[in-house]
Design a protein around this motif. Structure first.
Motif, short mmCIF file in Angstrom:
data_model
loop_
_atom_site.label_atom_id
_atom_site.label_comp_id
_atom_site.label_asym_id
_atom_site.label_seq_id
_atom_site.Cartn_x
_atom_site.Cartn_y
_atom_site.Cartn_z
N ALA A 1 -3.95 6.61 4.68
CA ALA A 1 -2.67 7.29 4.91
C ALA A 1 -2.34 8.10 3.67
N ILE A 2 -1.48 9.09 3.85
CA ILE A 2 -0.94 9.85 2.73
C ILE A 2 0.58 9.82 2.85
N VAL B 1 2.58 16.16 -1.65
CA VAL B 1 1.79 15.13 -0.98
C VAL B 1 1.28 14.16 -2.03
N ARG B 2 1.31 12.88 -1.72
CA ARG B 2 0.75 11.86 -2.61
C ARG B 2 -0.43 11.20 -1.91
N PHE C 1 2.18 5.69 -7.47
CA PHE C 1 1.03 6.04 -8.29
C PHE C 1 0.14 7.12 -7.68
N GLY C 2 0.39 7.50 -6.45
CA GLY C 2 -0.48 8.45 -5.78
C GLY C 2 -0.61 9.76 -6.52
N ALA D 1 0.82 -1.22 0.00
CA ALA D 1 0.00 0.00 0.00
C ALA D 1 0.85 1.26 0.00
N THR D 2 1.91 1.27 0.81
CA THR D 2 2.76 2.46 0.88
C THR D 2 3.53 2.67 -0.40
N GLN D 3 4.12 1.59 -0.93
CA GLN D 3 4.87 1.71 -2.18
C GLN D 3 3.97 2.14 -3.33
#
Length: 727
Positions: free
Chosen positions: A573-574, A564-565, A525-526, A518-520
């Motif tokens: 989370a961001i 910010v992503r 891609f965020g 999720a974090t990666q």
């Protein structure tokens, strides 16, 4: 709309993840190195205790990944990755400043295109041949730059085109690029673990030209070449002395051998063995690379469809009503598609009315590395779309969406390689070319007036005149055909095996490189937007995100905006970018607000519902917000909204517009018992101050036992680039 080859599907376990000895695996904060992969799971060696081994079943690994408790750093233990870590602070290309990113991708374009020309026997490494190749490459690279800078704009527009490299410079780039496993981070200007050679440039180039003779049909040995080099060096130095010039310095036998070893293996094979044998040794270069395992190579392309013409060619146009024919009109949607070469499974597919762009290309890549089970559920398919993973290389044409800096940056962040075959060789992308043909021939044949009924959206009056194509329904119909028909139909390219069965068989045999966690995924891609860090943290979409590290970062940035992503599929989370390029993961500030797995569209709908029901937002609690989100998720339109079928791709500007429309962000009072409107001031509602007061400690690491897994049903400052050459 069902194929006669449709198979009855049984529950199957998800494809096992393929972990190699060069990967670093982190589970609940503990770091491991893979030792062995067996039929039932993986054996991992702990890095903090070299003599301790732990075993994890394939099901446990999948569960850890779903819970974001597993992180895999691909190629961490390779020599080249270690070398880059000592010299670069950033983890991937998208983290670089825009100017640096542009320079790196410009250099990479020269390297990739020259290597392709060498493979096609259109260039060699001699000075004359390289100079001609550089001129040809520069024309194409410059044209790409002009397109990206708006070269078709008004007269007088100033455009920047860098001066192309000299042959000696390109050789240095190629060596740095090759020595780091073709990682573009090695091409960052003025950095790297590479240092200048100890010999002057002319002496080095003289030796390198003789080393290149190794790739010759004479098949001389390294020792014979070194002797020839020394003889030529003596003659050349005698001539230079008579001309009053300094003699060339000599290189050692060891250094000369390193020069020979650095030559591209395919180039050596072509020179020593001949073109045909080299093709057999390295795969058919002009016919596509031979692949054996899933995600080793994928192909991606975009195509515009004239639905009217396709329906006529399929012989079903006459079966449509006048209303349906009127709706089709001159509809020409764009289809972006990615296919796995080993199994012929379609890994991503987006049908929209929007023209191709870097955003559409990146969204397609994101689908490749994501579990798409929610899409198959939204389409009502019997076969799950659970084919996902991280690919090794992606083959594309040189369309503007694919050559964009943003697209290349995302591919590099996935530790994958972008391949752009030369124009005029469509067979280099034969798999995706054929699937487009199959889709055009077979998909529309399944249409009749009845099956086309749901694809037509009707107006409130004069239905024939106001009918239009429902692009979401057309997407759903296309997905249904791909999953239940195409994936379960025997394929000639697979010797009669179906793509679905080929995926199940080969992933069981080889595994599949795990997708980003999720974090990666968010960091790669965020959606990027900019926000200012306030005492209450960072506010995005009306949600405050806060952490101790974020407040420490605030002291560095002060009133400056930070990048910010945001993952539109998970607001739990961001990511906020620190000055060194690293990304901090920050969660919502208020406890009790459960946003894990909540999509942007679900949150938007929930906020609209809450504002409709509660004139006084202070009466709403965190539990009320959670309940509203659950109600939205259980609605009949939730699956389609989450699937984003035919939706316009979101951008950072869309989040900015949402925040402006929202007016004031939601702010929970201390304890999370209610919501109050923010007065817009930078007040410290959490009691976290800059005055040295202790910030609350972060949550303890989750070490709860893993739940039982559920079965799945049916995924030219250029001189710094030579690697150290010790004598």
């Amino acid at each position: 709309m069902r194929s006669r080859h449709l198979l009855s599907l049984v529950a199957t376990a998800a494809a096992p993840f393929r972990l190699t000895e060069f990967d670093k695996v982190t589970i609940n904060g503990v770091e491991y190195r893979p030792e062995h992969m067996g039929e039932f799971g993986h054996t991992l060696r702990r890095l903090d205790h070299d003599d301790v081994f732990e075993s994890f079943s394939h099901e446990e690994i999948h569960t850890l990944h779903r819970q974001s408790r597993l992180k895999v750093d691909r190629g961490w233990f390779t020599r080249t990755s270690a070398r880059l870590r000592t010299s670069q602070k950033v983890e991937s290309l998208p983290d670089l400043p825009q100017e640096v990113l542009r320079t790196v991708l410009w250099r990479q374009a020269f390297c990739d295109r020259f290597l392709a020309m060498v493979q096609e026997r259109k260039a060699t490494r001699s000075d004359a041949s390289m100079a001609a190749a550089i001129a040809a490459i520069n024309r194409n690279v410059a044209a790409d730059l002009l397109r990206r800078q708006g070269g078709s704009g008004r007269c007088g527009t100033v455009l920047e085109i860098p001066v192309p490299p000299r042959p000696s410079t390109l050789r240095l780039w190629l060596k740095a690029y090759r020595d780091t496993g073709f990682d573009p981070l090695a091409l960052i200007p003025g950095k790297g673990g590479n240092i200048r050679p100890r010999k002057d440039a002319e002496s080095w180039e003289f030796a390198a030209r003789h080393a290149e003779e190794y790739a010759s049909s004479e098949r001389r040995t390294k020792s014979a070449l070194f002797a020839q080099y020394n003889a030529a060096l003596a003659i050349e130095n005698e001539r230079r002395l008579t001309e009053g010039r300094l003699p060339y310095q000599s290189v050692s036998h060891r250094t000369f051998d390193k020069m020979v070893d650095a030559i591209d293996p395919f180039h050596v094979a072509v020179g020593r063995e001949g073109w045909e044998k080299a093709r057999r040794m390295f795969g058919a270069v002009n016919g596509g690379k031979f692949v054996t395992r899933p995600l080793e190579r994928i192909e991606m392309d975009e195509m515009q469809f004239d639905l009217h013409v396709l329906l006529i060619k399929a012989g079903v146009w006459s079966s449509l009503s006048k209303e349906q024919q009127k709706a089709v009109g001159k509809l020409r949607p764009w289809l972006s598609l990615a296919i796995d070469c080993a199994t012929r499974c379609i890994l991503a597919m987006r049908l929209t009315m929007d023209a191709p762009s870097p955003s559409s290309a990146i969204a397609t890549l994101e689908m490749v590395v994501s579990d798409k089970s929610h899409l198959s559920a939204a389409a009502g398919a019997k076969t799950r779309w659970d084919m996902a993973g991280t690919f090794d290389e992606v083959v594309m044409d040189s369309g503007s969406a694919f050559i964009a800096d943003l697209t290349k940056g995302v591919i590099a962040a996935l530790k994958a390689r972008a391949v752009y075959p030369p124009a005029g060789l469509p067979e280099m992308r034969g798999t995706v070319e054929r699937i487009f043909g199959t889709l055009q021939r077979q998909f529309t044949r399944n249409f009749t007036g009845q099956t086309f009924e749901n694809v037509v959206a009707k107006g409130d009056y004069d239905s024939e005149e106001n009918a239009s194509i429902d692009i979401e329904e057309l997407n759903r119909t296309l997905i249904l055909w791909v999953l239940d028909c195409y994936h379960n139909t025997p394929h000639a390219g697979l010797a009669g095996e179906t793509p679905r069965n080929a995926w199940l068989r080969l992933t069981k045999q080889y595994g599949a490189a795990p997708p980003p966690n999720a974090t990666q995924r968010r960091n790669i891609f965020g959606i990027v937007c900019e926000r200012r860090i306030q005492a209450g943290g960072v506010c995005v979409l009306g949600i405050h995100y806060q952490s101790r590290e974020l407040q420490q970062l605030r002291r560095t940035f002060r009133n400056q905006a930070v990048r910010v992503r945001v993952d539109r599929f998970d607001l739990g989370a961001i990511s906020v970018q620190a000055p060194d390029g690293q990304w901090l993961s920050v969660k919502p500030a208020v406890g009790g607000l459960d946003l894990a797995g909540v999509t942007w569209r679900e949150w938007r709908a929930a906020t609209e519902e809450l504002r409709r029901r509660h004139a006084d937002m202070a009466k709403a609690s965190a539990s009320a917000v959670n309940a509203a989100i659950l109600a939205i998720r259980d609605s009949s339109t939730a699956a389609a909204e989450r699937a984003e079928l035919g939706k316009v791709i979101l951008r950072g500007e869309d989040f900015d517009a949402f925040d402006r429309k929202l007016g004031k962000p939601f702010e929970f009072v201390t304890g999370g018992q209610g919501i109050e409107e923010s007065d817009g001031e930078d007040d410290d509602i959490f009691g976290w101050t800059d005055g040295g007061a202790a910030l609350p400690a972060g949550p303890p690491m989750d070490r709860t036992p893993l739940p039982e897994p559920a079965a799945d049903v049916d995924d030219d400052a250029c001189e710094d680039w030579v690697t150290e050459a010790d004598e």
